[in-house]
Design an enzyme around this catalytic site. Structure first.
Site, PDB file in Angstrom:
ATOM      1  N   GLU A 258     -72.492 -62.907  20.401  1.00 35.62           N
ATOM      2  CA  GLU A 258     -72.776 -63.405  21.760  1.00 35.62           C
ATOM      3  C   GLU A 258     -71.623 -63.054  22.701  1.00 35.62           C
ATOM      4  O   GLU A 258     -71.799 -62.972  23.902  1.00 35.62           O
ATOM      5  CB  GLU A 258     -72.903 -64.928  21.762  1.00 35.62           C
ATOM      6  CG  GLU A 258     -74.196 -65.463  21.227  1.00 35.62           C
ATOM      7  CD  GLU A 258     -74.130 -66.990  21.156  1.00 35.62           C
ATOM      8  OE1 GLU A 258     -73.437 -67.622  21.988  1.00 35.62           O
ATOM      9  OE2 GLU A 258     -74.768 -67.539  20.244  1.00 35.62           O
TER      10      GLU A 258
ATOM     11  N   ASP B 264     -59.876 -68.599   6.209  1.00 37.96           N
ATOM     12  CA  ASP B 264     -59.112 -69.098   5.068  1.00 37.96           C
ATOM     13  C   ASP B 264     -60.045 -69.533   3.930  1.00 37.96           C
ATOM     14  O   ASP B 264     -61.066 -70.184   4.177  1.00 37.96           O
ATOM     15  CB  ASP B 264     -58.294 -70.313   5.546  1.00 37.96           C
ATOM     16  CG  ASP B 264     -57.257 -70.766   4.557  1.00 37.96           C
ATOM     17  OD1 ASP B 264     -56.355 -69.983   4.242  1.00 37.96           O
ATOM     18  OD2 ASP B 264     -57.350 -71.925   4.100  1.00 37.96           O
TER      19      ASP B 264
HETATM   20  C1  GLC Z   1     -55.080 -69.870   1.823  1.00 41.46           C
HETATM   21  C2  GLC Z   1     -53.797 -69.657   2.602  1.00 41.46           C
HETATM   22  C3  GLC Z   1     -52.708 -70.442   1.928  1.00 41.46           C
HETATM   23  C4  GLC Z   1     -53.063 -71.902   1.966  1.00 41.46           C
HETATM   24  C5  GLC Z   1     -54.418 -72.152   1.340  1.00 41.46           C
HETATM   25  C6  GLC Z   1     -54.945 -73.501   1.699  1.00 41.46           C
HETATM   26  O1  GLC Z   1     -55.045 -69.318   0.565  1.00 41.46           O
HETATM   27  O2  GLC Z   1     -53.530 -68.296   2.705  1.00 41.46           O
HETATM   28  O3  GLC Z   1     -51.464 -70.238   2.535  1.00 41.46           O
HETATM   29  O4  GLC Z   1     -52.092 -72.659   1.300  1.00 41.46           O
HETATM   30  O5  GLC Z   1     -55.393 -71.222   1.790  1.00 41.46           O
HETATM   31  O6  GLC Z   1     -55.334 -73.521   3.040  1.00 41.46           O
END
Ligand code: GLC
Length: 574
Positions: free
Chosen positions: A286, A234
């Protein structure tokens, strides 16, 4: 010599498809992920087995055979970890526990075992930029004195101006409003500020602190030990911030704006990030080959994105420029050429995507003739509404065009049913923090997160019996339910199944790409991948086709009858 694109260098090869402009050769490198189709599950909206109105892991386990039947290679699950759900689970309070809303670790293991049985790999979502303000480390930071090791896990600073009453810099949150929140110190006086690039309930970690690195290495191993095949990472471009946290007047989401090129944003794309991902790659290796990292990295231009997928770093990075090109054919052609060229230079495949849980579904986006909704802003009931039939037709064509491209692809749950966004969602049920942080000015991402329809005749279209789904389902859900499309040869679902089977049979994901100039007319775009000619026609009139065997087309038209407006075709020639 000025640099020339492959497009301009290699003109004039001909084939039964006419003049060709080669861009990309068939892949020689191995790795399942290089051509995989990965299906994104958004757990809270997939399938609710316990009847509480929110999807769960047991619901995923129950329906996995449907995904195996669809023909995908793997699933990626959006976060199911312990979380107060202020950003639908992207606010994690315990990275090694399942939130009771979704089930338990035992439910996760059962889901993984069923996925393995069905030959589906499982990718988890790692959220390393920030956690939830409920996380024990953040609570400890709030309780500790300024300057101590607890605060150093996060980005705390004194404010500017008299009494430190102004935020430490001018950064804005992606969800609207300032990216800083002031705390009350344990003694009761107004105190330091902490950084949150997203909601105030999502404090950013301090990736200059080795303790943060150690904590995430532990998290990676926890899930790899359980048997997953990797992670979607993310906001992978945001972890490290520029020293001194300088002011930034550009866009909060890191995209370029006039006078503010995205590459200069001090909170995105910093060089030190690459060391983090090199280390993670070593950890994955790993565990043997086949474990992958996929970056959600909003960095432009494409050659910069290619740096993320060097052989010692991430395996994949979502191709968001492709998603944003929409149906603008010159843009689409340029993005595809530039992507394959930039990624070939580092030996990486492209990772195509049209929809996910953060953008309006492509069946709705493509239902507009003029400019549609802005990314992440959603469609409000007061906005001009998309033409549902047009959107679904063009979405099918765009998907067929995407699935013929060499590389990997991600699908978002429900796109195989041609689902549009939900629009009629009462304000009180909207859950996206974008909606609340902008006082409703930006409607947010709830529309693409509406729970799925499985069985037309069941309550809530088979999403779950009991409490109604956490977001209301549109009236068209029963007719779009999976079982209603199951046996229909002309349905969206049948098209996806056929496309995935043929893509595998003809090894299109490992294939090549040359633009088929005779069918790139300005209102149509066409490429040859091996012996498969892929054409997308967006013109108002029909397009004559060359001789060949029709593998698949998005309308019920017969054989090589001219390609209609808003239609795409896969044609075996040669
Ligand atoms: C990313 C995710 C989104 C979220 C953001 C904060 O863009 O896809 O859904 O709100 O990160 O984590």
């Amino acid at each position: 010599m000025a640099s020339m694109s492959v497009d301009s260098l290699a003109l004039g090869r001909t084939s039964p498809a006419g003049a060709l402009t080669p861009v990309h050769d068939a892949a020689k490198a191995h790795g399942w992920w290089r051509s995989a189709v990965i299906y994104q599950i958004y757990p809270r909206s997939f399938r609710d087995l316990n009847g509480d109105g929110v999807g769960d892991l047991a619901g995923i386990t129950r329906e996995l055979p449907e995904l195996a039947k669809l023909g995908v290679d793997a699933i990626w699950l959006s976060p199911f970890y312990r979380s107060p759900q202020r950003d639908a689970g992207y606010d994690v309070s315990d990275y090694c526990q399942v939130d009771p809303l979704f089930g338990s670790l035992a439910d996760f293991d059962a889901m993984l075992a069923e996925a393995n049985r069905l030959n589906l790999r499982v990718i988890a979502d790692l959220v390393p930029n920030h956690c939830s303000s409920d996380h024990v480390a953040f609570q400890a930071a709030l309780a500790a004195a300024p300057g101590g090791p607890e605060r150093d896990m996060f980005i705390f600073r004194d404010g500017r101006g008299p009494e430190g009453a102004e935020p430490p810099n001018n950064w804005q949150s992606h969800f609207g409003g300032p990216a800083w929140t002031r705390i009350t110190e344990p003694g009761g006086r107004p105190g330091q500020w902490y950084l949150h690039l997203f909601d105030s309930s999502q404090p950013d970690f301090n990736w200059d602190n080795p303790e943060v690195h150690a904590e995430f290495e532990r998290v990676l191993r926890f899930w790899l030990d359980r048997g997953i095949s990797g992670f979607r990472v993310d906001v992978a471009h945001a972890l490290v911030k520029a020293p001194g946290l300088p002011d930034w007047g550009g866009r909060a989401d890191g995209n370029s704006a006039p006078g503010f090129p995205g590459r200069e944003a001090p909170m995105f794309g910093q060089a030190a990030l690459h060391d983090v991902y090199r280390r993670w790659r070593e950890i994955l290796e790993e565990y043997g080959p086949g474990r992958i990292l996929c970056a959600e990295a909003n960095v432009d231009p494409l050659p910069r994105l290619a740096k993320w997928v060097m052989p010692d770093q991430m395996h994949q990075a979502f191709n968001f420029p492709f998603l944003h090109a929409g149906l603008d054919l010159p843009k689409l052609r340029a993005v595809i050429t530039d992507s394959l060229t930039a990624l070939d230079a580092v030996g990486a495949p492209s990772t195509w995507v049209l929809s996910n849980h953060d953008v309006v579904r492509h069946a709705s986006r493509f239902g507009y003739d003029g400019p549609g909704p802005r990314d992440g802003d959603g469609i409000s009931p007061l906005d001009p509404q998309p033409d549902a039939e047009l959107g679904r037709r063009r979405a099918a064509a765009a998907t067929l065009f995407m699935l013929g491209l060499p590389g990997g692809a991600y699908l978002y749950q429900g796109e195989e049913l041609g689902l549009p966004d939900g629009v009629d969602i009462p304000a009180g049920l909207r859950a996206d923090p974008t909606f609340t942080r902008t006082c409703g000015e930006r409607i947010g991402r709830d529309g693409c997160r509406v729970p799925l329809p499985w069985r037309a005749a069941e309550p809530n279209s088979g999403f779950g019996s009991g409490t109604g789904p956490w977001l209301p389902q549109p009236d068209c859900w029963p007719e779009l339910a999976r079982d209603a499309q199951e046996a229909d040869p002309a349905s969206h679902l049948t098209l996806y199944r056929n496309a995935l089977a043929l893509r595998r049979k003809h090894a299109l994901g490992q294939g090549s790409l040359a633009w088929a100039e005779d069918y790139c007319t300005g209102s149509s775009l066409a490429y040859l991948n091996g012996d498969t000619l892929v054409i997308l026609n967006l013109g108002s009139g029909p397009l004559e086709l060359p001789a060949g065997d029709v593998l698949l087309r998005t309308s019920g038209a017969i054989g090589t009858d001219p390609l209609g407006s808003g239609e795409a075709i896969w044609l075996a020639i040669g």
